[in-house]
Scaffold this motif. Structure first.
Motif, PDB file in Angstrom:
ATOM      1  N   ILE A   9      22.163 -26.867 -32.277  1.00 25.59           N
ATOM      2  CA  ILE A   9      21.006 -26.458 -33.084  1.00 25.59           C
ATOM      3  C   ILE A   9      21.355 -25.246 -33.944  1.00 25.59           C
ATOM      4  CG2 ILE A   9      18.674 -25.485 -32.931  1.00 25.59           C
ATOM      5  CD1 ILE A   9      18.518 -27.223 -30.247  1.00 25.59           C
ATOM      6  N   ASP A  10      21.994 -24.249 -33.341  1.00 24.97           N
ATOM      7  CA  ASP A  10      22.382 -23.033 -34.051  1.00 24.97           C
ATOM      8  C   ASP A  10      23.314 -23.355 -35.219  1.00 24.97           C
ATOM      9  OD1 ASP A  10      23.725 -20.584 -34.782  1.00 24.97           O
ATOM     10  OD2 ASP A  10      23.220 -19.730 -32.840  1.00 24.97           O
ATOM     11  N   VAL A  11      24.367 -24.129 -34.964  1.00 25.65           N
ATOM     12  CA  VAL A  11      25.344 -24.427 -36.014  1.00 25.65           C
ATOM     13  C   VAL A  11      24.714 -25.246 -37.138  1.00 25.65           C
ATOM     14  CG1 VAL A  11      27.508 -25.628 -36.524  1.00 25.65           C
ATOM     15  CG2 VAL A  11      27.313 -24.231 -34.450  1.00 25.65           C
ATOM     16  N   GLU A  58      32.072 -22.948 -40.424  1.00 29.96           N
ATOM     17  CA  GLU A  58      33.014 -22.695 -39.336  1.00 29.96           C
ATOM     18  C   GLU A  58      33.671 -21.324 -39.430  1.00 29.96           C
ATOM     19  OE1 GLU A  58      37.090 -24.631 -37.394  1.00 29.96           O
ATOM     20  OE2 GLU A  58      36.061 -25.650 -39.043  1.00 29.96           O
ATOM     21  N   ALA A  59      34.067 -20.922 -40.611  1.00 31.57           N
ATOM     22  CA  ALA A  59      34.873 -19.704 -40.765  1.00 31.57           C
ATOM     23  C   ALA A  59      34.225 -18.453 -40.154  1.00 31.57           C
ATOM     24  CB  ALA A  59      35.196 -19.480 -42.236  1.00 31.57           C
ATOM     25  N   PRO A  60      32.955 -18.168 -40.414  1.00 30.74           N
ATOM     26  CA  PRO A  60      32.378 -16.934 -39.860  1.00 30.74           C
ATOM     27  C   PRO A  60      32.188 -16.955 -38.347  1.00 30.74           C
ATOM     28  CG  PRO A  60      31.100 -17.755 -41.738  1.00 30.74           C
ATOM     29  CD  PRO A  60      32.026 -18.846 -41.328  1.00 30.74           C
ATOM     30  N   MET A 107      30.988 -26.710 -29.983  1.00 31.37           N
ATOM     31  CA  MET A 107      31.096 -26.103 -31.307  1.00 31.37           C
ATOM     32  C   MET A 107      31.882 -27.008 -32.255  1.00 31.37           C
ATOM     33  SD  MET A 107      31.472 -21.997 -30.665  1.00 31.37           S
ATOM     34  CE  MET A 107      31.016 -21.619 -32.343  1.00 31.37           C
ATOM     35  N   GLU A 108      32.956 -27.614 -31.765  1.00 33.62           N
ATOM     36  CA  GLU A 108      33.721 -28.561 -32.584  1.00 33.62           C
ATOM     37  C   GLU A 108      32.841 -29.743 -32.994  1.00 33.62           C
ATOM     38  OE1 GLU A 108      37.477 -29.342 -30.165  1.00 33.62           O
ATOM     39  OE2 GLU A 108      36.381 -27.817 -29.030  1.00 33.62           O
ATOM     40  N   PHE A 109      32.076 -30.225 -32.028  1.00 31.17           N
ATOM     41  CA  PHE A 109      31.141 -31.330 -32.254  1.00 31.17           C
ATOM     42  C   PHE A 109      30.121 -30.962 -33.334  1.00 31.17           C
ATOM     43  CE2 PHE A 109      27.046 -33.268 -30.603  1.00 31.17           C
ATOM     44  CZ  PHE A 109      27.321 -34.582 -30.954  1.00 31.17           C
ATOM     45  N   ALA A 110      29.548 -29.767 -33.204  1.00 33.80           N
ATOM     46  CA  ALA A 110      28.532 -29.322 -34.163  1.00 33.80           C
ATOM     47  C   ALA A 110      29.104 -29.211 -35.572  1.00 33.80           C
ATOM     48  CB  ALA A 110      27.937 -27.993 -33.720  1.00 33.80           C
ATOM     49  N   VAL A 111      30.325 -28.684 -35.697  1.00 31.10           N
ATOM     50  CA  VAL A 111      30.959 -28.586 -37.012  1.00 31.10           C
ATOM     51  C   VAL A 111      31.225 -29.980 -37.583  1.00 31.10           C
ATOM     52  CG1 VAL A 111      33.042 -27.832 -38.239  1.00 31.10           C
ATOM     53  CG2 VAL A 111      31.936 -26.302 -36.598  1.00 31.10           C
ATOM     54  N   ALA A 112      31.609 -30.924 -36.719  1.00 37.75           N
ATOM     55  CA  ALA A 112      31.813 -32.304 -37.172  1.00 37.75           C
ATOM     56  C   ALA A 112      30.508 -32.910 -37.684  1.00 37.75           C
ATOM     57  CB  ALA A 112      32.380 -33.152 -36.042  1.00 37.75           C
ATOM     58  N   LEU A 113      29.400 -32.550 -37.054  1.00 34.64           N
ATOM     59  CA  LEU A 113      28.096 -33.036 -37.527  1.00 34.64           C
ATOM     60  C   LEU A 113      27.782 -32.467 -38.910  1.00 34.64           C
ATOM     61  CD1 LEU A 113      25.926 -32.771 -34.270  1.00 34.64           C
ATOM     62  CD2 LEU A 113      27.180 -34.749 -35.159  1.00 34.64           C
ATOM     63  N   VAL A 114      28.090 -31.194 -39.110  1.00 36.07           N
ATOM     64  CA  VAL A 114      27.898 -30.587 -40.433  1.00 36.07           C
ATOM     65  C   VAL A 114      28.749 -31.312 -41.470  1.00 36.07           C
ATOM     66  CG1 VAL A 114      28.176 -28.493 -41.808  1.00 36.07           C
ATOM     67  CG2 VAL A 114      27.289 -28.333 -39.468  1.00 36.07           C
ATOM     68  N   ASP A 115      29.992 -31.622 -41.104  1.00 34.74           N
ATOM     69  CA  ASP A 115      30.898 -32.346 -41.994  1.00 34.74           C
ATOM     70  C   ASP A 115      30.297 -33.695 -42.387  1.00 34.74           C
ATOM     71  OD1 ASP A 115      33.047 -33.461 -43.348  1.00 34.74           O
ATOM     72  OD2 ASP A 115      34.488 -33.166 -41.744  1.00 34.74           O
ATOM     73  N   GLN A 116      29.761 -34.417 -41.432  1.00 35.61           N
ATOM     74  CA  GLN A 116      29.192 -35.734 -41.717  1.00 35.61           C
ATOM     75  C   GLN A 116      27.920 -35.645 -42.553  1.00 35.61           C
ATOM     76  OE1 GLN A 116      30.667 -38.842 -40.860  1.00 35.61           O
ATOM     77  NE2 GLN A 116      32.313 -37.338 -40.608  1.00 35.61           N
ATOM     78  N   LEU A 117      27.157 -34.590 -42.351  1.00 36.07           N
ATOM     79  CA  LEU A 117      25.911 -34.422 -43.107  1.00 36.07           C
ATOM     80  C   LEU A 117      26.143 -33.900 -44.515  1.00 36.07           C
ATOM     81  CD1 LEU A 117      23.455 -32.792 -40.527  1.00 36.07           C
ATOM     82  CD2 LEU A 117      23.123 -34.991 -41.665  1.00 36.07           C
ATOM     83  N   TYR A 118      27.038 -32.928 -44.641  1.00 37.02           N
ATOM     84  CA  TYR A 118      27.172 -32.182 -45.892  1.00 37.02           C
ATOM     85  C   TYR A 118      28.552 -32.255 -46.538  1.00 37.02           C
ATOM     86  CZ  TYR A 118      22.775 -29.819 -44.586  1.00 37.02           C
ATOM     87  OH  TYR A 118      21.484 -29.523 -44.251  1.00 37.02           O
ATOM     88  N   GLU A 123      21.815 -16.327 -30.358  1.00 33.13           N
ATOM     89  CA  GLU A 123      21.456 -17.196 -29.246  1.00 33.13           C
ATOM     90  C   GLU A 123      22.629 -17.960 -28.645  1.00 33.13           C
ATOM     91  OE1 GLU A 123      20.290 -17.142 -32.496  1.00 33.13           O
ATOM     92  OE2 GLU A 123      18.883 -18.833 -32.660  1.00 33.13           O
ATOM     93  N   MET A 124      23.580 -18.396 -29.471  1.00 33.85           N
ATOM     94  CA  MET A 124      24.749 -19.082 -28.926  1.00 33.85           C
ATOM     95  C   MET A 124      25.491 -18.184 -27.959  1.00 33.85           C
ATOM     96  SD  MET A 124      26.905 -21.400 -31.595  1.00 33.85           S
ATOM     97  CE  MET A 124      26.921 -20.304 -32.996  1.00 33.85           C
ATOM     98  N   GLU A 125      25.714 -16.950 -28.370  1.00 37.23           N
ATOM     99  CA  GLU A 125      26.461 -16.019 -27.532  1.00 37.23           C
ATOM    100  C   GLU A 125      25.728 -15.752 -26.223  1.00 37.23           C
ATOM    101  OE1 GLU A 125      28.375 -13.805 -31.459  1.00 37.23           O
ATOM    102  OE2 GLU A 125      26.960 -12.719 -30.187  1.00 37.23           O
ATOM    103  N   ALA A 126      24.423 -15.537 -26.306  1.00 35.98           N
ATOM    104  CA  ALA A 126      23.633 -15.259 -25.105  1.00 35.98           C
ATOM    105  C   ALA A 126      23.668 -16.433 -24.136  1.00 35.98           C
ATOM    106  CB  ALA A 126      22.193 -14.926 -25.497  1.00 35.98           C
TER     107      ALA A 126
END
Length: 433
Positions: free
Chosen positions: A66-68, A223-225, A203-214, A264-267
Motif C-alpha cells: 500500500i505504501d509503495v 524505488e531509488a529513494p 518491497m520487490e513485489f510492490a515495485v514490480a506492481l508499480v512497473d506494471q501499472l506505470y 509506516e513501512m519502517e514502523a
C-alpha cells in the motif's frame, strides 16, 4: 501480545473515490461541493488499486504494498472481506480498512493485489464477492497479483494461474494446482498475473506492481529513494564498532515510538519482525492520543501513550523514520529525556531513516558514535565516516538508512538480542534471504 492498530486511510476520501469512479464510468458530472473532490480537473486520474484484507492478513505484505503504490500516486482502496472494517492481522497488528469489500463490488480497478498470511488468505479465498470481482477483472484484461500463501490459496484455487508461471511462499508451492508452471523466482510476472514469495520479497513485489501499472521509469523513480538492496536474497550484514553483548534478563522489552508523520513501512517492519523473534514490543505514542496519521496517510493506533509507559522498563528503544515523525520525536521533551536516560545508563537504543540525523544527533545521542541515516541527511551527522553502511552498530546504538534497509535493521536487532543463527532463521522464514 501488544497490538498496533493500522487504519489504512488515504486522500482523496473513500467517498471521493466513489464519486470520481462513477463519473468516469457514467459520464455524469458530480458537483465538487457535494463530494469535496480535491483533485483539479486537469489532473489525470490515478491508477486505482484494490487491496483486500482479512483477519490473519500478513501486515508487512499489506502495508508495504500500500505504501509503495501510494508513493507512485496510485489510488489504493483497502477493503475488508470480513463483516466490519476492523481487521485482526498477524503479529498483533490491527488494520482498519477503508471500506467493506461489498461496497467495492461495482467499482473498476486497474489492479487487484492480495496480501498473504494465514488464515487471511483462506478467508479471502472464501469471499464469493471478491472471487466474482477478480475473475471478471481478469477476464477483462486487468492486472491481478498475490504474494506469500495467496497465489496458491487464492488465485490458484480460483483457476486464475492456469498455464501461467507463478511463485508463492515456499511451503505452499506444492499447493499450486498442477496446471500452474511453478517457478522459484522472488517475483514473477506472467501475462497479467504477478506473484511473489513472502514478506521478505514484499518491497520487490510492490515495485514490480508499480512497473506494471506505470512503467519502468516510474518504478525506478519510486524505488531509488527507498534505499532498496541491489542484491535481493543475499545475506544481510551489519557494520559493528565497539562491540558489546546485548544482554537482557528475560524476554527483551522493546519500545517502538510512534508519532504523526512516522514512516509506516519502517514502523510495521520493525514491530512485525521483532514480534516474530518473540520480543515483547510495545508501540508507544509520543502524542496526546493513540491514533496517529503516518506519512502515507496510514492511521496507526499505538498500544499506549508515552506518559503511561514511564513505569515500564525497556531494554531497547527504537525510532522509525519519516520526516514528520522524526520532527515530532525531536520536539518531545518526554521522549528525549527517556532516550538520554537510556543512553546514559548504557541501555540499548536505535533509529532509522531521518531519526538518527534529526532526533539523535541534535540531542547529543550520537556523540562519539558511528552512525548512518537517510542518505540525503548524512551531512547532518557529526561523524559521516561510516554512513555509507546500511546498518551500523556502535556499542549500545544501532542506526540504519531508510525503508529499504528496515528489514535489515530489524534483523540486525534480532541478531544482537538473540544471535546470528536466530536472525538468519527468521530472515529465511520471511524469504528475505
Amino acid at each position: 501480545m501488544s497490538s498496533l492498530r493500522v487504519s489504512l486511510l488515504h486522500q482523496p476520501s473513500f467517498v471521493n473515490q466513489i464519486a470520481r469512479r462513477f463519473s468516469r464510468r457514467s459520464g455524469v458530472k458530480i458537483p465538487r461541493k457535494n463530494f469535496e473532490i480535491a483533485a483539479m480537473a486537469s489532473t489525470p486520474d490515478p491508477k486505482c488499486v484494490l487491496v483486500p484484507v482479512a483477519n490473519g492478513t500478513e501486515p508487512m505484505e499489506a502495508v508495504i504494498v500500500i505504501d509503495v503504490l501510494r508513493r507512485a500516486g496510485a489510488d489504493v482502496t483497502v477493503a475488508s472481506v470480513e463483516k466490519d472494517l476492523d481487521i485482526e492481522a498477524s503479529w498483533g497488528v490491527k488494520l482498519v480498512a477503508d471500506a467493506l469489500l461489498t461496497d467495492c463490488s461495482g467499482m473498476n480497478f486497474d489492479l487487484i493485489t492480495i496480501p498473504g498470511g494465514m488464515p487471511g488468505s483462506a478467508s479471502i479465498r472464501d469471499c464469493a464477492t471478491l472471487e466474482q470481482m477478480v475473475k471478471k477483472h481478469a477476464a477483462d484484461g486487468g492486472l491481478y497479483a498475490a504474494i506469500c500463501a495467496a497465489p496458491a490459496v487464492v488465485l490458484g484455487s480460483w483457476g486464475l494461474l492456469t498455464g501461467l508461471q507463478a511463485t508463492c511462499y515456499p511451503s505452499f508451492m506444492d499447493k499450486l494446482p498442477e496446471d500452474v508452471i511453478k517457478v522459484e523466482s522472488r517475483v514473477k510476472v506472467d501475462a497479467k498475473a504477478i506473484t511473489s514469495r513472502g514478506a521478505g520479497t514484499a518491497m520487490e513485489f510492490a515495485v514490480a506492481l508499480v512497473d506494471q501499472l506505470y512503467g519502468k521509469s516510474k518504478a525506478d523513480e519510486v524505488e531509488a529513494p527507498m534505499v532498496m538492496r541491489s542484491l535481493h536474497g543475499e545475506e544481510f550484514n551489519l557494520e559493528e564498532f565497539n562491540p558489546i553483548e546485548w544482554k537482557t534478563d528475560a524476554t527483551p522489552q522493546v519500545l517502538v515510538a510512534l508519532a504523526d508523520g512516522v514512516e509506516e513501512m519502517e514502523a510495521v517492519m520493525i514491530i512485525d519482525i521483532l514480534r516474530r523473534a518473540k520480543a515483547n514490543v510495545v508501540a508507544v505514542s509520543i502524542e496526546d492520543k493513540l491514533e496517529l496519521v503516518a506519512s502515507r496517510n496510514t492511521k496507526l493506533v499505538a498500544d499506549m501513550l508515552l506518559e503511561d509507559s514511564t513505569e515500564l522498563n525497556f531494554d531497547l528503544i527504537l525510532l522509525p523514520g519519516g520526516l514528520g515523525g522524526a520532527k515530532a520525536f525531536a520536539a518531545s521533551d518526554k521522549l528525549m529525556a527517556l532516550l538520554k536516560e537510556q543512553a546514559a545508563s548504557g541501555k540499548l537504543y536505535g533509529a532509522v531513516c531521518a531519526s538518527p540525523a534529526l532526533v539523535l544527533e541534535p540531542h547529543g545521542l550520537l556523540k562519539g558514535k558511528k552512525a548512518t541515516s537517510y542518505p540525503s541527511m548524512w551531512s547532518f551527522l557529526s561523524d559521516e565516516s561510516e554512513s555509507h553502511n546500511r546498518v551500523v552498530v556502535d556499542g549500545n546504538l544501532i542506526t540504519s538508512q531508510g525503508p529499504g534497509t528496515s528489514m535489515e535493521f530489524a534483523l540486525a536487532v534480532v541478531q544482537k538480542l538473540f544471535g546470528r543463527p536466530k536472525a538468519i532463521e527468521l530472515a529465511k522464514s520471511i524469504v528475505f534471504i
